[in-house]
Design an enzyme around this catalytic site. Sequence first.
Site, PDB file in Angstrom:
ATOM      1  N   GLY A   1     -85.329-118.563  35.624  1.00  0.00           N
ATOM      2  CA  GLY A   1     -83.943-118.167  35.879  1.00  0.00           C
ATOM      3  C   GLY A   1     -83.730-116.727  35.468  1.00  0.00           C
TER       4      GLY A   1
ATOM      5  CG  PHE B   1     -59.909-113.091  29.127  1.00  0.00           C
ATOM      6  CD1 PHE B   1     -59.640-112.021  29.945  1.00  0.00           C
ATOM      7  CD2 PHE B   1     -60.829-114.034  29.556  1.00  0.00           C
ATOM      8  CE1 PHE B   1     -60.263-111.893  31.182  1.00  0.00           C
ATOM      9  CE2 PHE B   1     -61.463-113.922  30.784  1.00  0.00           C
ATOM     10  CZ  PHE B   1     -61.181-112.849  31.602  1.00  0.00           C
TER      11      PHE B   1
ATOM     12  CD  GLN C   1     -63.738-123.309  31.229  1.00  0.00           C
ATOM     13  OE1 GLN C   1     -64.278-122.287  31.631  1.00  0.00           O
ATOM     14  NE2 GLN C   1     -63.263-123.427  30.009  1.00  0.00           N
TER      15      GLN C   1
ATOM     16  CG  HIS D   1     -61.392-120.608  36.221  1.00  0.00           C
ATOM     17  ND1 HIS D   1     -60.163-120.095  36.588  1.00  0.00           N
ATOM     18  CD2 HIS D   1     -61.985-119.649  35.459  1.00  0.00           C
ATOM     19  CE1 HIS D   1     -60.040-118.881  36.073  1.00  0.00           C
ATOM     20  NE2 HIS D   1     -61.128-118.593  35.388  1.00  0.00           N
TER      21      HIS D   1
ATOM     22  CG  LEU E   1     -63.566-117.020  39.092  1.00  0.00           C
ATOM     23  CD1 LEU E   1     -62.941-118.191  38.352  1.00  0.00           C
ATOM     24  CD2 LEU E   1     -64.721-116.456  38.273  1.00  0.00           C
TER      25      LEU E   1
ATOM     26  CB  THR F   1     -61.123-112.825  36.919  1.00  0.00           C
ATOM     27  OG1 THR F   1     -61.165-112.658  35.493  1.00  0.00           O
ATOM     28  CG2 THR F   1     -60.257-111.711  37.471  1.00  0.00           C
ATOM     29  CD  GLU F   2     -58.687-117.045  30.900  1.00  0.00           C
ATOM     30  OE1 GLU F   2     -58.544-116.806  29.700  1.00  0.00           O
ATOM     31  OE2 GLU F   2     -59.330-118.004  31.328  1.00  0.00           O
TER      32      GLU F   2
ATOM     33  NE  ARG G   1     -61.330-119.451  31.651  1.00  0.00           N
ATOM     34  CZ  ARG G   1     -62.434-118.792  31.979  1.00  0.00           C
ATOM     35  NH1 ARG G   1     -63.570-119.440  32.102  1.00  0.00           N
ATOM     36  NH2 ARG G   1     -62.403-117.494  32.176  1.00  0.00           N
TER      37      ARG G   1
ATOM     38  CG  HIS H   1     -65.403-121.601  36.000  1.00  0.00           C
ATOM     39  ND1 HIS H   1     -65.796-120.667  36.943  1.00  0.00           N
ATOM     40  CD2 HIS H   1     -65.288-120.918  34.835  1.00  0.00           C
ATOM     41  CE1 HIS H   1     -65.903-119.478  36.361  1.00  0.00           C
ATOM     42  NE2 HIS H   1     -65.614-119.614  35.080  1.00  0.00           N
TER      43      HIS H   1
ATOM     44  CD  GLU I   1     -72.746-122.636  33.490  1.00  0.00           C
ATOM     45  OE1 GLU I   1     -72.022-123.522  33.951  1.00  0.00           O
ATOM     46  OE2 GLU I   1     -72.877-121.513  34.036  1.00  0.00           O
TER      47      GLU I   1
ATOM     48  NE  ARG J   1     -67.452-120.505  30.001  1.00  0.00           N
ATOM     49  CZ  ARG J   1     -66.796-119.507  30.607  1.00  0.00           C
ATOM     50  NH1 ARG J   1     -66.300-118.501  29.906  1.00  0.00           N
ATOM     51  NH2 ARG J   1     -66.612-119.526  31.916  1.00  0.00           N
TER      52      ARG J   1
END
Length: 588
Positions: A14, A119, A240, A242, A252, A254-255, A286, A354, A388, A399
């Site tokens: 990875g 955030f 999670q 999102h 997505l 973003t926050e 979240r 997410h 992850e 998270r």
Amino acid sequence: MKLPVREFDAVVIGAGGAGMRAALQISQSGQTCALLSKVFPTRSHTVSAQGGITVALGNTHEDNWEWHMYDTVKGSDYIGDQDAIEYMCKTGPEAILELEHMGLPFSRLDDGRIYQRPFGGQSKNFGGEQAARTAAAADRTGHALLHTLYQQNLKNHTTIFSEWYALDLVKNQDGAVVGCTALCIETGEVVYFKARATVLATGGAGRIYQSTTNAHINTGDGVGMAIRAGVPVQDMEMWQFHPTGIAGAGVLVTEGCRGEGGYLLNKHGERFMERYAPNAKDLAGRDVVARSIMIEIREGRGCDGPWGPHAKLKLDHLGKEVLESRLPGILELSRTFAHVDPVKEPIPVIPTCHYMMGGIPTKVTGQALTVNEKGEDVVVPGLFAVGEIACVSVHGANRLGGNSLLDLVVFGRAAGLHLQESIAEQGALRDASESDVEASLDRLNRWNNNRNGEDPVAIRKALQECMQHNFSVFREGDAMAKGLEQLKVIRERLKNARLDDTSSEFNTQRVECLELDNLMETAYATAVSANFRTESRGAHSRFDFPDRDDENWLCHSLYLPESESMTRRSVNMEPKLRPAFPPKIRTY
């Protein structure tokens, strides 16, 4: 059949943020390192991380790592391991400044220091007013991180195998992991990568759900490889969702949008988060925001649209200039996937799968753990996990935004630092017999020989629908038990699925079938774990057990693959540098 063998000190599977950071550290120490990736490294899913890296630099206001630690422990709903959270928050600033020196192009404040934005779940002074702790490169922080790490790996001569798909871990008779077998997607060649240390950095598995912000490559390959090697996985019920995926597309948003001052509205134009989280409002944890949106929809206050009921994310009041400088990628994504211009109107959003908080239990050094008969932690020799796929666990049951990129960098680096010493100490390469290597090819042989049977695409669709309907934002005992029974049937169907494409060169169907095995392992472990935890905590929210139960469940859940059964593992409440944060009621 005797496979060609490539020998390295370490093989990293990875090439996202964690894998590339670990590989970089190993290569810098003069060890040989193979970096395997099923896609070109800069196309790894870290590239989709938008908002930033949460770290207590104190550039916009006074800050301190202990405040960051408090927020992370609270965010985790108190099942994050406090020794690991302490390590992450304390070493974070150093790890981020290293990235800056490598050339990561952060956004800047007027005085030239790294820009930090507010955030969710961030506070000053242990739960005081809102903090701005997330270091950002516009809304493309993950993209900037990957390119920086890729260039550094080239510079330090990491051997990169792009478009190679890892099949399975190779375990010898002593139970040590001695590398992996991998398939070259371009040619169909299979090679045994023999290594002193094997690092899983395979990322998440959001593709077990129908609607996810995750890329098509996030298929839980590391979870599948670990489970087939008999390594347990932890907290797999914790997924999670999102709060803001684009409705109908799952892409997505973003926050960082809410960090810059955006907020959520229901169909009456009401800013509903003020009811659920009077202090933090749209910047609550979240899990809290995702549940709030779902409650609004359940109670009939969702906005109507072709994709079903959703909420609206309002950004137009921020003005074109702020949006173009701070959130340029979001403007582009909204126009492409929602057909909405955020400068003029709000974006339709819905909670979307997410992030996987669970994964392979590890030490801070990345060493993978299993448990013995007495329930004590035991290191799996030769196996590491970072990012992850690992469950250190710094995220616990939920998270915080911006902590995932920090997790990648800090623990990728930590595993690399540990390997510098342990590889040198180990001496000769551990050996594996020919039958050990053969065993790792069982799946490949099964698919290659299955010419008749069911279409794997139909099986994947059934699996994703089952997970989406029974293991989503809100869960309920009967539905989850039914979901688990459905998965057992789907698992039997998978044994008789067929592979139509028999070519060896660039056979993408073969890779998708191999990925489906891993999705199945991940989904099954998730379902068993979710049925096991009879309380609501963080992202695991049950209608039939609506309260948190610290007396029975202030612990990690552990799925044991050999028996397909569950056990508990205690949470680490012993940070080294400060007293632990005791569990409290979690309000925002």
